[in-house]
Enzyme design. Structure first.
Site, PDB file in Angstrom:
ATOM      1  N   CYS B  83       0.955  -0.634  -0.087  1.00  0.00           N
ATOM      2  CA  CYS B  83       0.267   0.285   0.222  1.00  0.00           C
ATOM      3  C   CYS B  83       1.170   1.233  -0.437  1.00  0.00           C
ATOM      4  O   CYS B  83       0.895   2.635  -0.127  1.00  0.00           O
ATOM      5  CB  CYS B  83      -0.811  -0.368   1.585  1.00  0.00           C
ATOM      6  SG  CYS B  83      -1.907  -1.443   1.736  1.00  0.00           S
ATOM      7  N   HIS B 327      -8.997   4.197  -1.141  1.00  0.00           N
ATOM      8  CA  HIS B 327      -7.584   3.540  -0.847  1.00  0.00           C
ATOM      9  C   HIS B 327      -7.262   2.842  -2.061  1.00  0.00           C
ATOM     10  O   HIS B 327      -7.242   1.835  -2.021  1.00  0.00           O
ATOM     11  CB  HIS B 327      -7.988   3.530   0.101  1.00  0.00           C
ATOM     12  CG  HIS B 327      -6.362   2.704   0.783  1.00  0.00           C
ATOM     13  ND1 HIS B 327      -5.123   3.408   0.438  1.00  0.00           N
ATOM     14  CD2 HIS B 327      -6.128   1.851   1.583  1.00  0.00           C
ATOM     15  CE1 HIS B 327      -4.571   2.493   0.800  1.00  0.00           C
ATOM     16  NE2 HIS B 327      -4.743   1.349   1.114  1.00  0.00           N
TER      17      HIS B 327
END
Ligand SMILES: [Zn+2]
Lengths: 129, 380
Positions: B83, B327
């Site tokens: 991420c 996200h």
């Protein structure tokens, strides 16, 4: 035939085989080539303790494919009596029975069928004691 | 090392972008960054993306994006660190300029998560497949383990966790590019569907599509006002959460921040505002402790009393954060930079902060096994 990837993990999944650093004495599970604590490269085989206590826990309510049918199930980080920590499911209890510090025993279990051939995968789980 | 400046940024809206492809959204954000910078060429590019192979079956996206941007034959490579792939792409672009190898670089991030993939399984590849995922843990589960430990150790409350989501949704309501532009209440967060106890769906960042890009330059192409990258730090930690000595400590975050502060020659007391990696509400609590904004264990009361709100002592996630803005994992690290640059330049619209000079971005991978921090300063 189980896949090579599965077969390689059998000593850890079936028998909790670990290695102990000959320099600093810390145990690594799974075994490693380099001790993460002191950098030494010499180890002797050992087996993990099969009892310990809950460090932290959760109950999984949404899971990916292979575990989707099992929800809700509880998972904890367990600190074994030899100081090694592992992540594993805690079974045969309700989510509200779990508490930090509670004692558990690690036992053998069936996990799930793997891939197209449906080979049964095994591993470990925890039960409250 | 040479000085490195950001002279343009751009991003797509974040959300379910079903009418656009992976390459469409990347190129759209790259063009908007180039237009913002007023440049018509680049010399090199770095594309952050966690797992386009699992999400849409496409790898080799450095070359793909250079091709579709019309930038080939520039060197282009995909950067992966789960991420924080986007933040790491920025860091490589920073060194590409600082080293003298290029004078103008495009750094970007992209992820297309809503096409068809088993998103929970794809994201779980950032954890230890053999010793965490094999046993049925998920990312919400890993952060739930951290949350439970933080609550037990420091007395952090369920309400304090919820206050992160309430704040970030409020900020997102002021951001036209946010996936969620609605406010939520503490009660809604706490009573929402449980995902991994004690975390609910409203403690969790969503599944998103999106892309973001920034143009980095040396003095040669500097146009003021610009934003100078005055600090860059990265670090790693044990990949499996259970192998860390302290489950509530994100050591990679702490070390990466220390490295960035050292390069910048400043400390946390000099940071005016920050965009941090709130993939789950508990993450924002742990992160602001490791960044040094608040003492270890005190983040719950600190957040609950408003210190990180827009008008607070140190605003955190003015964009809405991962929670409300969305996200798309590989894009997140660059989208954080977009927000900080726009805040510093005074173009952040309804959520604009006043009297700010230095902003920080924090992006992390997995349950914190990789982390990257950048410190950005306005130069007029
Ligand atoms: Zn050792």
């Amino acid at each position: 035939m189980p896949t090579p990837g599965y077969t390689r993990e059998i000593p850890q999944r079936y028998r909790l085989e670990a290695n102990k650093c000959k320099n600093c004495g810390k145990i690594s599970f799974p075994p490693r080539l380099v001790c993460p604590y002191c950098g030494a490269r010499n180890f002797e085989p050992t087996k993990l303790s099969d009892t310990g206590k809950i460090v932290t826990f959760t109950t999984i309510r949404v899971a990916p494919g292979r575990y989707a049918a099992y929800v809700p199930y509880s998972i904890a980080i367990i600190e074994l009596n030899d100081g090694v920590k592992i992540t594993t499911q805690v079974v045969d209890c309700k989510p509200e029975d779990l508490e930090i510090g509670k004692a558990v025993r690690i036992i053998f279990r069936k996990m799930y069928p793997e891939g197209k051939t449906g080979i049964i995968c095994y591993g470990y789980k925890a039960v409250l004691i | 090392m040479r000085d490195v400046y950001i002279i343009g940024v751009g991003m797509t809206k974040f959300g379910e972008l079903w009418d656009k492809s992976l390459r469409d959204i990347f190129v759209e954000s790259a063009l908007s960054a180039m237009d913002d910078a007023g440049v018509d060429h680049i010399e090199s590019m770095f594309v952050g993306s966690m797992t386009p192979g699992l999400f849409v079956g496409q790898e080799h996206i450095g070359a793909l994006m250079a091709d579709y941007l019309g930038a080939a034959p520039v060197p282009a490579v995909r950067v992966e660190s789960a991420c924080c792939s986007g933040g790491m792409a920025l860091r490589l672009g920073f060194f590409e300029i600082a080293s003298g190898n290029s004078d103008i670089v495009l750094v970007g991030g992209v992820e297309k998560m809503t096409d068809s993939a088993d998103v929970t399984a794809a994201l779980a590849t950032a954890a230890d497949q053999e010793y965490e995922v094999y046993h049925g843990i998920t990312f919400p589960g890993l952060y739930a383990l951290i949350a439970r430990a933080h609550m037990a150790r420091y007395g952090t409350t369920r309400e304090q966790l919820a206050s992160v989501s309430v704040k970030n949704h409020h900020n997102g309501s002021l951001n036209p590019r946010a996936q969620f532009q609605n406010e939520v209440t503490k009660e809604q967060v706490i009573n929402a569907t449980l995902i991994a106890d004690p975390l609910t769906i409203l403690d969790s960042s969503p599944v998103s599509d999106g892309a973001a890009c920034a143009i980095l330059v040396s003095e040669k192409y500097l146009k003021k006002p610009a934003v100078k990258i005055i600090g860059s730090g990265a670090a790693t930690d044990r990949i499996a959460l259970h192998q860390r000595d302290d489950i509530t400590e994100l050591r990679a975050v702490k070390v990466s921040a220390e490295r960035a502060y050292r390069m910048a020659g400043i400390g946390p007391e000099n940071i005016d505002f920050a965009e941090v990696h709130d993939c789950f509400s508990i993450a924002e609590l742990c992160i602001i402790e490791e960044l040094g904004f608040v003492e270890k264990g005190k983040s719950g009361p600190f957040i609950e009393s408003g210190n990180t709100m827009l008008e607070g002592k140190i605003p955190v996630n003015t964009s809405g954060g991962l929670k409300a803005k969305g996200h798309p994992v590989g894009a997140t690290g660059i989208a954080q930079v977009v927000e900080v640059v726009e805040q510093l330049k005074g173009t952040a619209g309804k959520r604009q902060l006043k009297n700010i000079h230095i902003g920080l971005t924090h992006n992390m991978g997995g349950s914190g096994a990789s982390s990257v921090v950048h410190i950005l300063k306005l130069v007029e």
